[in-house]
Design a protein around this motif. Structure first.
Motif, mmCIF file in Angstrom:
data_model
loop_
_atom_site.group_PDB
_atom_site.id
_atom_site.type_symbol
_atom_site.label_atom_id
_atom_site.label_comp_id
_atom_site.label_asym_id
_atom_site.label_seq_id
_atom_site.Cartn_x
_atom_site.Cartn_y
_atom_site.Cartn_z
ATOM 1 N N VAL A 185 14.756 -0.524 24.407
ATOM 2 C CA VAL A 185 13.330 -0.273 24.569
ATOM 3 C C VAL A 185 12.901 0.809 23.583
ATOM 4 C CG1 VAL A 185 13.260 -0.931 27.009
ATOM 5 C CG2 VAL A 185 13.748 1.447 26.380
ATOM 6 N N THR A 186 11.607 0.865 23.312
ATOM 7 C CA THR A 186 11.055 1.901 22.437
ATOM 8 C C THR A 186 10.109 2.783 23.234
ATOM 9 O OG1 THR A 186 11.276 0.538 20.451
ATOM 10 C CG2 THR A 186 9.687 2.349 20.369
ATOM 11 N N VAL A 187 10.289 4.078 23.106
ATOM 12 C CA VAL A 187 9.465 5.082 23.779
ATOM 13 C C VAL A 187 8.639 5.802 22.719
ATOM 14 C CG1 VAL A 187 9.519 7.255 25.064
ATOM 15 C CG2 VAL A 187 11.059 5.388 25.698
ATOM 16 N N SER B 210 8.610 7.791 17.618
ATOM 17 C CA SER B 210 9.125 6.967 18.706
ATOM 18 C C SER B 210 10.640 6.910 18.594
ATOM 19 C CB SER B 210 8.530 5.551 18.676
ATOM 20 O OG SER B 210 8.968 4.845 17.528
ATOM 21 N N VAL B 211 11.277 6.575 19.708
ATOM 22 C CA VAL B 211 12.725 6.410 19.725
ATOM 23 C C VAL B 211 13.063 5.084 20.401
ATOM 24 C CG1 VAL B 211 13.248 8.865 19.703
ATOM 25 C CG2 VAL B 211 12.959 7.707 21.892
ATOM 26 N N THR B 212 14.111 4.452 19.933
ATOM 27 C CA THR B 212 14.615 3.228 20.549
ATOM 28 C C THR B 212 15.892 3.578 21.315
ATOM 29 O OG1 THR B 212 13.657 1.813 18.852
ATOM 30 C CG2 THR B 212 15.462 0.891 20.152
ATOM 31 N N ILE B 213 15.901 3.218 22.601
ATOM 32 C CA ILE B 213 16.991 3.577 23.504
ATOM 33 C C ILE B 213 17.664 2.308 23.988
ATOM 34 C CG2 ILE B 213 17.587 4.722 25.677
ATOM 35 C CD1 ILE B 213 14.945 6.324 25.366
ATOM 36 N N ASP B 214 18.972 2.261 23.864
ATOM 37 C CA ASP B 214 19.764 1.144 24.387
ATOM 38 C C ASP B 214 20.761 1.732 25.387
ATOM 39 O OD1 ASP B 214 21.440 -0.999 24.919
ATOM 40 O OD2 ASP B 214 21.469 -1.716 22.849
ATOM 41 N N THR B 215 20.408 1.696 26.660
ATOM 42 C CA THR B 215 21.283 2.301 27.670
ATOM 43 C C THR B 215 22.577 1.512 27.840
ATOM 44 O OG1 THR B 215 20.101 1.112 29.436
ATOM 45 C CG2 THR B 215 19.390 3.361 28.954
ATOM 46 N N ALA B 216 22.584 0.228 27.452
ATOM 47 C CA ALA B 216 23.805 -0.575 27.574
ATOM 48 C C ALA B 216 24.867 -0.099 26.588
ATOM 49 C CB ALA B 216 23.494 -2.047 27.359
ATOM 50 N N THR B 217 24.470 0.127 25.340
ATOM 51 C CA THR B 217 25.432 0.569 24.323
ATOM 52 C C THR B 217 25.531 2.087 24.222
ATOM 53 O OG1 THR B 217 23.767 0.557 22.556
ATOM 54 C CG2 THR B 217 24.971 -1.511 22.965
ATOM 55 N N GLY B 218 24.504 2.791 24.751
ATOM 56 C CA GLY B 218 24.486 4.241 24.664
ATOM 57 C C GLY B 218 23.886 4.776 23.382
ATOM 58 N N THR B 219 23.187 3.959 22.626
ATOM 59 C CA THR B 219 22.625 4.401 21.349
ATOM 60 C C THR B 219 21.162 4.803 21.498
ATOM 61 O OG1 THR B 219 22.065 2.118 20.755
ATOM 62 C CG2 THR B 219 24.180 2.972 19.984
ATOM 63 N N VAL B 220 20.779 5.857 20.789
ATOM 64 C CA VAL B 220 19.393 6.317 20.712
ATOM 65 C C VAL B 220 19.062 6.500 19.243
ATOM 66 C CG1 VAL B 220 17.731 8.094 21.343
ATOM 67 C CG2 VAL B 220 19.564 7.492 22.942
ATOM 68 N N THR B 221 18.014 5.837 18.782
ATOM 69 C CA THR B 221 17.661 5.845 17.360
ATOM 70 C C THR B 221 16.234 6.325 17.191
ATOM 71 O OG1 THR B 221 19.106 3.936 17.016
ATOM 72 C CG2 THR B 221 17.546 4.466 15.260
#
Length: 478
Positions: free
Chosen positions: A33-35, A325-336
Motif C-alpha cells: 500500500v502507499t501512504v 509518500s511511502v510504499t509499505i509491504d507488511t508481507a515482505t517487510g519492505t518500506v520504500t
C-alpha cells in the motif's frame, strides 16, 4: 454416483482441513500500500483516524494503533484503537479508555498512550502521560490494562514515578519480557529510563537519567541488531524542531550523546513511535510522526501524520529522508520512500508559471506569475488531500499554495503558507478542454491571474470561475 459422492466428501474434507490450518478470523496476507505524508487517515467507515501521539502493537496478523482522541478544546475524549494488516486500511475497533473509565478522567489530558503485552499475566498494559485538563502541573504517569488488546481497559490510576519524578511524554519498550518506561522529567529537562515491575503496572527502579539537562521529549525507543536507539524531539511546544537520537549497547548504557536526524524541523513533525515491520524478506523500521495542528492554531484532532522509512548508514547510526509518500509491504517487510514529482504550472493566456517571489521560504510570501527559469520556487508538488483535491507544495520552501486568511471573496490573495489541514490549501485540478482550472475547495473559486496580465510579476488571486484563459493552467513535469 458413489464415486462422485466420495470425491465430494474428499473435497469437503480438504476445505475443512485448510480452514483449520488457516484458523478462524485470520486476516488475508496484505498487499503493498502507499501512504501519503502530511495527511490524515480515514478508517473503513470513512471517519478520521484519531491516533495522535500513539503507538502500534502487532497481535497475530494485525497491527493495533492506539492514540489520542481529543475533544475540540484539546481535553481527553478517549484512547482509540484501530487495526490493520497493511498499515493503510484502518478499522476502528474501540475507544478502550474514555472519560467515563474513571472519575479523574472526566476532566483530564491523556497523552502518548503506549501498549505492551505481558505474557506472564496475559494482560495488555497501557501507560500514558496524565494531566488535570486545566494546566500542566501534575506531570503524572497513568496505567490501565485489559485482557484483550482492543477491549475496555481498566484504569489503575496515576502517580509520579517512585513518588518523586515528574513524568510527561512517555514511551514503553518490551525487551524480551523485561519492560521499560521512558519519560520526560524535571519540566522536560531530564529524560528518565525506568524498569517496570513484573506485572508492568508500576515502576520498579530508575535505570538512569543519562542526559541531564538535555531538554528532550517525545521519546521513541527501538532496537536494531545489538544497538538500542532512542529518538526524541526538543521541547518547543506544538512547533516542530530538530529530532535527535542516542544509542547504546544496553538499555542501562552507556548511552551516546545526541545526534541530529532529519532536517531542522523533522519535516514539520514530532516523533511518536518507531515500528519494526518484520516480513519474509527483511525487517524495516518505520518512523511514525505527528504534524501537530497546534503549530497552525488548530485543535489536536486536525493533526496529520508523517511516516518515513528509517535507514541505517552503520550499525549505530540512523537517517531520515523526506518522501511525500511511502510504499509499505507488511508481507515482505519492505518500506520504500517515493520521490516527489515536481511540475511547473503554466497559465494558458501568458505562458508564464506560478512563482514564489524572491525564492522566499517564509509564510505569506507572494505567489505571482513569472517567466520559467527552472528555479525550485517555480516547481510544485501535487499531494493527494483526498476527495479529488490536492495540496500544492512548493519545492523550494515546502510550503503550500494558500488562499490568504481562508477568504472566500473575489480578489483574495494567493500566498504560500505552512501546510495544514485547511481547505483553503486544497485545490481541485478540474479539466476544461485541454487545460485545467485550479478550484479552491473552501470557496469554489478559481486560481486567476489578475486582469489577465501577461507580464512578469503579475499577481495571482482567487476569483469566481468564468472560463477565461487567465484561469486555465497546464502542468509539465520538470
Amino acid at each position: 454416483m458413489r464415486r462422485s459422492g466420495r470425491l465430494l466428501s474428499l473435497g469437503l474434507a480438504l476445505i475443512v482441513t485448510l480452514a483449520t490450518l488457516v484458523g478462524p478470523g485470520t486476516a488475508a496476507q496484505a498487499a503493498p500500500v502507499t501512504v501519503t505524508n502530511g495527511t490524515q487517515f480515514t478508517d473503513t467507515g470513512g471517519a478520521v483516524v484519531h491516533a495522535h501521539g500513539g503507538g502500534v502493537l502487532k497481535v497475530g496478523d494485525y497491527y493495533y494503533w492506539f492514540g489520542e482522541n481529543r475533544n475540540p478544546d484539546n481535553t481527553f475524549r478517549a484512547v482509540s484503537v484501530y487495526r490493520s494488516t497493511d498499515l493503510r486500511t484502518w478499522e476502528f475497533r474501540n475507544n478502550v479508555l474514555t472519560q467515563s473509565s474513571a472519575t479523574e478522567l472526566q476532566r483530564a489530558n491523556i497523552e502518548r498512550p503506549k501498549v505492551i503485552y505481558n505474557a506472564s499475566t496475559g494482560r495488555y498494559v497501557m501507560w500514558m502521560h496524565k494531566e488535570n485538563g486545566s494546566d500542566y502541573n501534575e506531570a503524572r504517569a497513568a496505567v490501565a490494562s485489559s485482557a484483550t488488546v482492543d477491549g475496555n481497559y481498566t484504569y489503575h490510576g496515576s502517580f509520579r514515578p517512585l513518588g518523586q519524578h515528574m513524568s510527561r511524554d512517555i514511551t514503553l519498550y518490551n525487551d524480551n519480557g523485561t519492560a521499560y518506561m521512558i519519560s520526560a522529567a524535571d519540566d522536560n529537562y531530564d529524560l528518565n529510563i525506568y524498569r517496570l515491575t513484573s506485572d508492568y503496572l508500576n515502576v520498579s527502579t530508575l535505570v538512569g537519567n543519562f542526559w541531564d539537562g538535555a531538554h528532550r521529549e517525545a521519546p521513541a525507543m527501538f532496537k536494531r541488531g545489538s544497538t538500542y536507539f532512542l529518538l526524541t524531539s526538543g521541547a518547543t511546544g506544538w512547533s516542530p524542531n530538530q529530532a535527535k537520537y542516542a544509542t547504546a549497547p544496553s538499555i542501562s548504557g552507556p548511552w551516546s550523546g545526541w545526534t541530529d536526524v532529519g532536517n531542522s524541523n523533522t519535516f514539520s513533525s514530532q516523533p511518536a513511535y518507531v515500528l519494526p515491520i518484520q516480513g519474509t524478506s527483511t525487517t524495516s523500521y518505520l518512523y511514525l510522526g505527528d504534524r501537530w495542528a497546534g503549530a497552525w492554531g488548530g485543535p489536536v484532532g486536525d493533526s496529520q501524520y508523517v511516516w518515513l522509512p528509517i535507514t541505517f548508514p552503520s550499525s549505530t547510526s540512523m537517517s531520515l529522508t523526506w518522501y511525500p509518500s511511502v510504499t509499505i509491504d507488511t508481507a515482505t517487510g519492505t518500506v520504500t520512500g517515493n520521490s516527489p514529482a515536481f511540475y511547473r504550472v503554466t497559465a494558458r493566456h501568458s505562458g508564464k508559471v506560478m512563482d514564489v517571489v524572491g525564492y522566499s521560504t517564509a509564510n505569506n510570501a507572494e505567489v505571482k506569475q513569472y517567466t520559467w527559469n527552472g528555479g525550485g520556487n517555480q516547481k510544485w508538488e501535487f499531494q493527494d488531500a483526498g476527495g479529488g483535491y490536492f495540496r500544492i507544495v512548493n519545492a523550494n520552501s515546502g510550503k503550500c499554495l494558500d488562499v490568504a486568511n481562508a477568504s472566500t471573496a473575489d480578489g483574495a490573495n494567493i500566498i504560500q503558507y505552512t501546510c495544514g489541514s485547511g481547505t483553503n490549501q486544497q485545490w481541485q485540478w478540474a479539466a476544461t478542454g485541454d487545460y485545467f482550472q485550479l478550484r479552491a475547495r473552501h470557496s469554489g473559486k478559481c486560481l486567476d491571474v489578475v486582469n489577465a496580465g501577461t507580464g512578469d510579476s503579475v499577481d495571482i488571486q482567487q476569483y469566481a470561475c468564468n472560463g477565461g484563459t487567465n484561469q486555465q493552467w497546464s502542468r509539465t513535469e520538470s
